[in-house]
Design a protein around this motif. Structure first.
Motif, PDB file in Angstrom:
ATOM      1  N   THR A 217       0.824  -1.213   0.000  1.00 29.46           N
ATOM      2  CA  THR A 217       0.000   0.000   0.000  1.00 29.46           C
ATOM      3  C   THR A 217       0.859   1.265   0.000  1.00 29.46           C
ATOM      4  O   THR A 217       1.803   1.389   0.765  1.00 29.46           O
ATOM      5  N   VAL A 218       0.485   2.207  -0.880  1.00 27.94           N
ATOM      6  CA  VAL A 218       1.088   3.539  -0.845  1.00 27.94           C
ATOM      7  C   VAL A 218       0.355   4.350   0.215  1.00 27.94           C
ATOM      8  O   VAL A 218      -0.865   4.514   0.159  1.00 27.94           O
ATOM      9  N   LEU A 219       1.078   4.818   1.204  1.00 30.83           N
ATOM     10  CA  LEU A 219       0.454   5.530   2.316  1.00 30.83           C
ATOM     11  C   LEU A 219       0.102   6.967   1.942  1.00 30.83           C
ATOM     12  O   LEU A 219      -0.961   7.477   2.287  1.00 30.83           O
ATOM     13  N   ASN A 220       0.994   7.624   1.231  1.00 28.60           N
ATOM     14  CA  ASN A 220       0.810   9.032   0.912  1.00 28.60           C
ATOM     15  C   ASN A 220       1.905   9.432  -0.074  1.00 28.60           C
ATOM     16  O   ASN A 220       2.732   8.604  -0.458  1.00 28.60           O
ATOM     17  N   THR A 221       1.897  10.690  -0.488  1.00 29.22           N
ATOM     18  CA  THR A 221       2.975  11.231  -1.320  1.00 29.22           C
ATOM     19  C   THR A 221       3.574  12.443  -0.621  1.00 29.22           C
ATOM     20  O   THR A 221       2.879  13.181   0.088  1.00 29.22           O
ATOM     21  N   LEU A 222       4.856  12.643  -0.838  1.00 29.04           N
ATOM     22  CA  LEU A 222       5.565  13.791  -0.279  1.00 29.04           C
ATOM     23  C   LEU A 222       6.316  14.469  -1.408  1.00 29.04           C
ATOM     24  O   LEU A 222       7.073  13.824  -2.140  1.00 29.04           O
ATOM     25  N   VAL A 223       6.086  15.769  -1.576  1.00 24.69           N
ATOM     26  CA  VAL A 223       6.748  16.513  -2.646  1.00 24.69           C
ATOM     27  C   VAL A 223       7.538  17.667  -2.047  1.00 24.69           C
ATOM     28  O   VAL A 223       7.118  18.285  -1.062  1.00 24.69           O
ATOM     29  N   GLN A 224       8.679  17.938  -2.641  1.00 26.36           N
ATOM     30  CA  GLN A 224       9.498  19.086  -2.238  1.00 26.36           C
ATOM     31  C   GLN A 224       9.003  20.318  -2.982  1.00 26.36           C
ATOM     32  O   GLN A 224       8.873  20.310  -4.210  1.00 26.36           O
ATOM     33  N   LEU A 225       8.727  21.383  -2.244  1.00 27.18           N
ATOM     34  CA  LEU A 225       8.222  22.613  -2.843  1.00 27.18           C
ATOM     35  C   LEU A 225       9.240  23.743  -2.853  1.00 27.18           C
ATOM     36  O   LEU A 225       9.066  24.722  -3.587  1.00 27.18           O
ATOM     37  N   SER A 226      10.265  23.635  -2.043  1.00 25.27           N
ATOM     38  CA  SER A 226      11.257  24.715  -1.963  1.00 25.27           C
ATOM     39  C   SER A 226      12.653  24.125  -1.857  1.00 25.27           C
ATOM     40  O   SER A 226      12.959  23.461  -0.859  1.00 25.27           O
ATOM     41  N   PRO A 227      13.488  24.350  -2.892  1.00 28.43           N
ATOM     42  CA  PRO A 227      13.216  25.039  -4.161  1.00 28.43           C
ATOM     43  C   PRO A 227      12.401  24.163  -5.119  1.00 28.43           C
ATOM     44  O   PRO A 227      12.111  23.008  -4.810  1.00 28.43           O
ATOM     45  N   ILE A 228      12.083  24.737  -6.286  1.00 32.29           N
ATOM     46  CA  ILE A 228      11.270  24.035  -7.272  1.00 32.29           C
ATOM     47  C   ILE A 228      11.770  24.378  -8.671  1.00 32.29           C
ATOM     48  O   ILE A 228      12.346  25.452  -8.886  1.00 32.29           O
ATOM     49  N   THR A 282      13.015  22.173 -30.516  1.00 36.06           N
ATOM     50  CA  THR A 282      13.182  22.850 -29.234  1.00 36.06           C
ATOM     51  C   THR A 282      14.072  22.020 -28.319  1.00 36.06           C
ATOM     52  O   THR A 282      14.325  20.844 -28.573  1.00 36.06           O
ATOM     53  N   ILE A 283      14.527  22.656 -27.253  1.00 41.75           N
ATOM     54  CA  ILE A 283      15.361  21.982 -26.264  1.00 41.75           C
ATOM     55  C   ILE A 283      14.747  22.202 -24.880  1.00 41.75           C
ATOM     56  O   ILE A 283      14.182  23.262 -24.602  1.00 41.75           O
ATOM     57  N   THR A 284      14.832  21.204 -24.050  1.00 32.92           N
ATOM     58  CA  THR A 284      14.290  21.319 -22.693  1.00 32.92           C
ATOM     59  C   THR A 284      15.263  22.096 -21.806  1.00 32.92           C
ATOM     60  O   THR A 284      16.458  21.808 -21.783  1.00 32.92           O
ATOM     61  N   ALA A 285      14.746  23.084 -21.109  1.00 34.86           N
ATOM     62  CA  ALA A 285      15.543  23.892 -20.187  1.00 34.86           C
ATOM     63  C   ALA A 285      14.734  24.102 -18.919  1.00 34.86           C
ATOM     64  O   ALA A 285      13.508  23.935 -18.914  1.00 34.86           O
ATOM     65  N   ARG A 286      15.420  24.446 -17.857  1.00 33.55           N
ATOM     66  CA  ARG A 286      14.684  24.725 -16.629  1.00 33.55           C
ATOM     67  C   ARG A 286      15.436  25.745 -15.784  1.00 33.55           C
ATOM     68  O   ARG A 286      16.666  25.821 -15.801  1.00 33.55           O
ATOM     69  N   ALA A 287      14.654  26.512 -15.063  1.00 30.54           N
ATOM     70  CA  ALA A 287      15.162  27.447 -14.068  1.00 30.54           C
ATOM     71  C   ALA A 287      14.793  26.913 -12.690  1.00 30.54           C
ATOM     72  O   ALA A 287      13.838  26.152 -12.545  1.00 30.54           O
ATOM     73  N   THR A 288      15.564  27.318 -11.699  1.00 30.04           N
ATOM     74  CA  THR A 288      15.287  26.917 -10.319  1.00 30.04           C
ATOM     75  C   THR A 288      14.961  28.161  -9.514  1.00 30.04           C
ATOM     76  O   THR A 288      15.694  29.151  -9.554  1.00 30.04           O
ATOM     77  N   THR A 289      13.844  28.110  -8.794  1.00 30.93           N
ATOM     78  CA  THR A 289      13.431  29.223  -7.952  1.00 30.93           C
ATOM     79  C   THR A 289      13.254  28.753  -6.521  1.00 30.93           C
ATOM     80  O   THR A 289      12.862  27.601  -6.276  1.00 30.93           O
ATOM     81  N   ALA A 290      13.537  29.639  -5.565  1.00 25.03           N
ATOM     82  CA  ALA A 290      13.495  29.247  -4.154  1.00 25.03           C
ATOM     83  C   ALA A 290      12.084  28.903  -3.694  1.00 25.03           C
ATOM     84  O   ALA A 290      11.897  27.999  -2.878  1.00 25.03           O
ATOM     85  N   ASN A 291      11.075  29.610  -4.228  1.00 27.10           N
ATOM     86  CA  ASN A 291       9.681  29.339  -3.840  1.00 27.10           C
ATOM     87  C   ASN A 291       9.544  29.309  -2.316  1.00 27.10           C
ATOM     88  O   ASN A 291       8.939  28.391  -1.738  1.00 27.10           O
ATOM     89  N   ALA A 292      10.119  30.318  -1.674  1.00 31.65           N
ATOM     90  CA  ALA A 292      10.165  30.329  -0.213  1.00 31.65           C
ATOM     91  C   ALA A 292       8.784  30.327   0.418  1.00 31.65           C
ATOM     92  O   ALA A 292       8.586  29.744   1.493  1.00 31.65           O
ATOM     93  N   ASP A 293       7.805  30.943  -0.244  1.00 37.83           N
ATOM     94  CA  ASP A 293       6.451  30.970   0.314  1.00 37.83           C
ATOM     95  C   ASP A 293       5.638  29.731  -0.057  1.00 37.83           C
ATOM     96  O   ASP A 293       4.481  29.606   0.341  1.00 37.83           O
ATOM     97  N   ARG A 294       6.245  28.832  -0.845  1.00 33.02           N
ATOM     98  CA  ARG A 294       5.613  27.569  -1.255  1.00 33.02           C
ATOM     99  C   ARG A 294       4.268  27.802  -1.956  1.00 33.02           C
ATOM    100  O   ARG A 294       3.363  26.976  -1.877  1.00 33.02           O
ATOM    101  N   SER A 295       4.148  28.920  -2.675  1.00 40.04           N
ATOM    102  CA  SER A 295       2.904  29.209  -3.385  1.00 40.04           C
ATOM    103  C   SER A 295       2.842  28.525  -4.745  1.00 40.04           C
ATOM    104  O   SER A 295       1.751  28.340  -5.300  1.00 40.04           O
ATOM    105  N   LEU A 296       4.001  28.158  -5.309  1.00 39.74           N
ATOM    106  CA  LEU A 296       4.026  27.414  -6.563  1.00 39.74           C
ATOM    107  C   LEU A 296       3.938  25.926  -6.259  1.00 39.74           C
ATOM    108  O   LEU A 296       4.633  25.413  -5.376  1.00 39.74           O
TER     109      LEU A 296
END
Length: 390
Positions: A217-228, A282-296
């Motif tokens: 059984t999968v109990l739950n999921t945990l995601v990291q929000l800061s940074p994102i 196209t090419i895949t790119a990404r930026a990293t943001t702190a997301n300190a308020d965890r609103s994203l």
């Protein structure tokens, strides 16, 4: 003047077109000729049309300055780490330590499994270790006595070797007991499921009393929000500009949530893939943001504005001065003799209330910034002085 012209026309038509009707009525014909002669004998009055008055219009000077260059992309947020929480040991779920959706820290207890079986198993292996420790101590004492007896010949070599072997076996058994204790302690610790990193808990999927097992059984999921991460896809042509900017230093990015005019988060370009997609170019790119308020949140649609340098000596005009026609965008300027001139323009990026113009205006132009719906090319205008600070 207009009445005179109408009267003249009526008389002329009457004289010419009505000649047939009046040929048998000479007295009427004579009266018409007399009326025409009287009208023609009156001097024309001079009433020239009044000159068009100049309309007052506000004007603004063209602004010349360096502006930042941006590339804009639709983008998606992506969690750096996202895991499914599962049990490492079997047992009945005792309770959930924190509510769903809670922001947790690394090491926080999330779930507890009934630990009584594992506590008993630990006590059992500890007791076994104590018994084996006592047996080893006896074997060591026996070996010490045997060593003294073997020197005087009262103990055979074979019996002495047996006592030596018993000590070594006891030591090995005690090592196995210690390993068993460590395994039992680990299993007991696994009855408390802890957060492996800072993140936000999802929706619970194992109520109290559920029998859980490893890999079950999968109990739950945990995601990291800061940074994102914020992932986007530049084209091949834009990739050249991005690489040039990256070689000069950090490439910063503004993240704008739909519905907002200003950037809510700032980040930095941290990844460019090593291959261009042949199908899309196209090419895949990404930026990293702190997301300190965890609103994203992961999977969220956002707009990303990538800063790749500056454009020097750019001409800017007020956005309010822009007009639109079938020919494209235009502005009105004060031309020679204070008359309106239309200039078709090509536009660049907006800078607050101003917008860059790449073609169509000069630095010395006076841009008409108001009443543009009431004026037209060639119309005389009266430029109003600019207000201080405008």
């Amino acid at each position: 003047m207009r009445i005179w012209k109408i009267a003249t026309a009526i008389v002329v038509v009457a004289a010419a077109g009505g000649g047939y009707y009046l040929k048998d009525k000479p007295h009427l014909l004579a009266a018409g000729q007399e009326l025409l002669a009287g009208v023609l004998s009156k001097p024309a009055s001079a009433n020239p049309a009044p000159a068009m008055q100049a309309m007052p219009v506000p004007v603004a000077s063209v602004v010349k300055k360096s502006i930042p260059l941006f590339l804009n992309y639709p983008a998606r947020t992506e969690s750096i780490r996202s895991i499914a929480l599962q049990a490492k040991v079997s047992g009945y779920m005792l309770d959930q330590a924190v509510p769903d959706g809670t922001d947790v820290k690394q090491g926080d207890i999330l779930y507890r499994i009934d630990a009584r079986d594992y506590q008993a198993a630990l006590a059992q292996v500890k007791a076994q270790a104590e018994r084996d420790t006592a047996a080893l101590e006896y074997a060591k004492t026996s070996l010490t006595r045997g060593n003294d007896l073997s020197k005087t010949g009262f103990l055979s070599k074979d019996l002495f070797d047996q006592r030596t072997s018993a000590v070594k076996q006891g030591e090995a058994t005690l090592l196995a007991d210690k390993a068993a204790i460590q395994a039992a302690e680990l299993n007991l610790a696994y009855t408390e499921i802890k957060a492996p990193f800072d993140g936000r808990l999802g929706r619970n999927q194992a109520a109290a009393g559920t029998l859980v097992s490893p890999g079950g059984t999968v109990l739950n999921t945990l995601v990291q929000l800061s940074p994102i991460y914020v992932t986007f896809t530049p084209t091949e042509a834009e990739l050249t500009q991005i690489l040039k900017a990256k070689a000069a230093g950090k490439v910063l990015a503004d993240i704008i949530v739909p519905g907002q005019n200003e950037a809510s988060h700032q980040g930095e370009l941290t990844f460019l893939d090593n291959v261009v997609d042949r199908a899309t170019g196209t090419i895949t790119a990404r930026a990293t943001t702190a997301n300190a308020d965890r609103s994203l949140l992961p999977g969220q649609y956002v707009n990303l504005r990538l800063s790749i340098g500056e454009r020097p000596d750019t001409l800017l005009v007020p956005q309010a001065a822009l007009g639109s026609s079938q020919l494209g965008k235009y502005v009105y300027v004060v031309g020679e003799g204070n008359k309106v001139e239309m200039r078709l323009v090509e536009l660049g990026p907006a800078q607050g209330p101003l917008i860059a113009v790449t073609k169509g205006v000069k630095e010395t132009d006076q841009i008409i910034a108001g009443n543009i719906q009431k004026i037209f090319p060639g119309m005389p205008v009266q430029p109003l002085p600019q207000k201080a600070g405008a």
